[in-house]
Design an enzyme around this catalytic site. Structure first.
Site, PDB file in Angstrom:
ATOM      1  N   THR B 201       2.925  12.733  29.727  1.00 51.52           N
ATOM      2  CA  THR B 201       3.824  12.439  30.833  1.00 51.52           C
ATOM      3  C   THR B 201       2.943  11.784  31.884  1.00 51.52           C
ATOM      4  O   THR B 201       1.737  11.992  31.873  1.00 51.52           O
ATOM      5  CB  THR B 201       4.404  13.758  31.399  1.00 51.52           C
ATOM      6  OG1 THR B 201       5.058  14.448  30.352  1.00 51.52           O
ATOM      7  CG2 THR B 201       5.380  13.517  32.519  1.00 51.52           C
ATOM      8  N   THR B 252       3.124  18.180  33.670  1.00 49.98           N
ATOM      9  CA  THR B 252       3.030  17.617  32.318  1.00 49.98           C
ATOM     10  C   THR B 252       2.657  18.740  31.373  1.00 49.98           C
ATOM     11  O   THR B 252       1.784  19.552  31.680  1.00 49.98           O
ATOM     12  CB  THR B 252       1.976  16.499  32.238  1.00 49.98           C
ATOM     13  OG1 THR B 252       1.826  16.116  30.862  1.00 49.98           O
ATOM     14  CG2 THR B 252       0.619  16.942  32.775  1.00 49.98           C
TER      15      THR B 252
END
Lengths: 336, 336
Positions: B201, B252
């Site tokens: 991410t 993330t």
């Protein structure tokens, strides 16, 4: 009978090493949506029909708790009954999208494990709450959406229906009124609409004989929705949260505010970190945080001690509660 | 130049009645994903390419802050650069779904107003973070998904691309390896997979000359995803939260855990209700809450005083920070 089952539950809990909370009262709270619900707009027959629908969900959900069942099963049972009742905006009776179809969202959370499941934008699963439960228990994921979620539902053998199963005449009339109110301009994402077009959700929170909490939420979303809009109902932390260390919450209201303000998990966070009661936390979030910014709606809450409560800042919320220490109560208006 | 611009920003703030926090340091923190990132698996050239990519995003994002721009614009700029860089799992370079396509998610939040925007499952928008921003600023909704979100993107004139734009050879190889590792059985929702397939991410958090916080997160999701799976990146409160009264967080990691544990909003809640620092709250959630239950990943954080920090429980996290009081720093491994 209650005592015998409690004893059986206790024995079972002890034999598996789980600490049973034998003195925890059982409890179930449900809602069927909040909004501008006023006496002038409901006939006595309609009022009675809502009370009857709420009572059926309460009684059948609570029977599961009394038989030693889990808070998850009780919450699912209550929500399934509300989904099947065309009066409520979830399952059968869901509102229409702009394209005159139905797209359903649901979520569930287990306060004992913090496991959760959610589905967004499903259109052929008869009871979306059962699919959310399957996502929680039989997948490694938390949230599935659209056609993929339906593919998973088919793999799991859940009952599927044609989208027209969800049709009801009065919701179709509501869509037509909404479109007429917006005139020749089709709904655009920038148009602020009557908050009542954005509300209507069902939910349940429960505490069982083990002291475990659960929350379940299901909705048809907002009338005339477009753009694949996802509201708060399938968002863990917004429309649903359950944590044995604080409380379980199911929300209904103007979903965008409930996402931005993390309504369900903020209530639990205040209980956990500020040491306030769940009722006090719910009142603070609904009345002092949301109302001043225009976030209309409400929540139902059960805390780890079994206190059953609700809070809403609208003229009404379809709601009910029942517990070891209190008989079934159903209510609609703020002054009920 | 910095002083002149700060003075200009101050004048502008005073003239509009906004209380300027002239002594608040500017700051930007970014990440490009966390996981089993180890020296043995990266050549010196690859390491350098990651450092270069992170540095470009830092410098261009920070230039906006130095010019008196907003934390929102700085975070968007940094994320856009990471989306355009094929090394990172967002935008160009996004991982492949099971069906060998790309489905992208993104979210953004404004700590000054608690406005937020998110998109899930978009496949033809070149920079999903720009679409999330449009949802925040030009719609009354918070979250749009799938084809509906793309329809909205088209209405707003965002750059659209064929899904093959997101293709990269090394991500396609990763999908093939993942499919091979799972043998003849296609991915099923019940199969627990290597956490590294589930991560990757990009994100940015920033504080500007007005003391306003912002957070932005974007991802291609997990390699081989199916069933319309939605991870934490587009879920406000899970992969993203920003509130001027506490902090801004971009996450993330293994998304399912980040949703269940409300990672981003829980860090902010601890700051707000427990009075701990954002760094301490992040460490508690990442190391003490998530790690014991197997929730791998990390976060970047900036608090209202401008403290820039991160926390992760994986061997590495692509990351960088820059601020008034500190030169640009980029890092990859835990011991960097």
């Amino acid at each position: 009978m209650r005592k015998t089952l409690m004893a059986a539950a206790l024995t079972s809990a002890l034999s598996t090493g789980v600490a049973a909370a034998a003195d925890t009262p059982l409890g179930l709270v449900i809602h069927g949506g909040a909004g501008t619900i006023e006496r002038a707009n409901l006939s006595p027959e309609q009022e009675q029909a809502y009370h009857d629908g709420l009572r059926l969900a309460l009684e059948q959900g609570y029977a599961i708790l009394q038989a030693g069942g889990s808070s998850l099963d009780a919450a699912i049972k209550a929500v399934t009954i509300l989904e099947d009742n065309p009066l409520f905006n979830a399952g059968k009776g869901a509102v229409y999208t702009w394209d005159e179809r139905h797209e359903l969202d649901a979520s569930i959370m287990d306060g004992a494990t913090l496991n959760a499941g959610a589905v967004a934008g499903v259109s052929t699963v008869k009871n979306p709450i059962l699919l959310a439960h399957k996502v929680m228990t039989e997948s490694v994921h938390v949230m599935l959406s659209g056609a993929g979620a339906e593919h998973f539902a088919a793999e799991k053998g859940l009952e599927q229906v044609d989208n027209s199963y969800f049709n009801t005449e009065f919701r179709y009339e509501a869509l037509k009124r909404m479109k007429a109110a917006e005139g020749a301009v089709p709904h655009q994402a920038a148009v602020v609409r009557d908050p009542n077009w954005q509300m209507g959700t069902v939910g349940a929170v429960a505490i069982d004989s083990q002291g475990n909490l659960a929350a379940a939420t299901s909705t048809g979303g907002m009338t005339g929705k477009r753009y694949g809009r996802i509201g708060d109902a399938p968002i863990i932390g917004a429309g649903n949260y359950a944590d044995n260390s604080s409380c379980a919450v199911s929300a209904t209201g103007h979903g965008e505010y409930f996402i931005r303000y993390q309504v369900a998990s903020d209530i639990c966070a205040r209980v956990k970190y500020q040491g306030v009661s769940a009722k006090a936390a719910a009142d603070t979030v609904i009345q002092d945080v949301l109302l001043p910014v225009g976030g209309t709606g409400g929540v139902i809450v059960v805390d780890a001690k079994g206190e059953l409560s609700w809070s809403f800042n609208t003229p009404g919320m379809y709601r009910g509660k029942i517990g070891s220490n209190q008989p079934a109560l159903t209510a609609i208006f703020a002054d009920d």
